[in-house]
Design a protein around this motif. Structure first.
Motif: not given
Length: 128
Positions: A22-26, A75-79
């Protein structure tokens, strides 16, 4: 605005494994509690697992404990959700969600109403 995009779903045989991302932005990803939920056909959305902002603590539903592992890379904004020993009962649409409220505790990570941003879901089908 926080945007979540899941990936990694698919068709797998019972006993197999899948890894969801799950990539998260913002916003500020490293401050969020992140959760995974799932919804099987004809059923309500249910809690799977949550992870605290640092990744140090996780809270698993009984049905997946010992088989699923949540992790995050701030660091990658990912879970991530590593799913092993999948069963037919794991078939569902899987959703990641972000709880952006400051000061939340992982102890309430199973509360669906705590999450204010959701991804579009990724389908997981386990076949016999």
């Amino acid at each position: 605005q926080v945007h979540l995009v899941e990936s990694g779903g698919g068709l797998v045989q019972a006993g197999g494994s899948l890894r969801l991302s799950c990539a998260v932005s913002g916003g500020t990803f490293s401050s969020y509690i992140m959760g995974w939920f799932r919804q099987a056909p004809g059923k309500e959305r249910e809690f799977v697992v949550a992870i605290n902002h640092s990744g140090e603590f996780a809270y698993y539903a009984t049905s997946v404990r010992g088989r699923f592992t949540i992790s995050r890379d701030n660091a990658k904004n990912t879970v991530y959700l590593q799913m092993n020993r999948l069963t037919l009962e794991d078939t569902a649409d899987y959703y990641c969600a972000a709880d952006t409220t400051p000061g939340q505790t992982i102890l309430t990570g199973n509360r669906i109403n705590n999450y204010d941003y959701w991804g579009q879901g990724t389908e997981v089908t386990v076949s016999s």
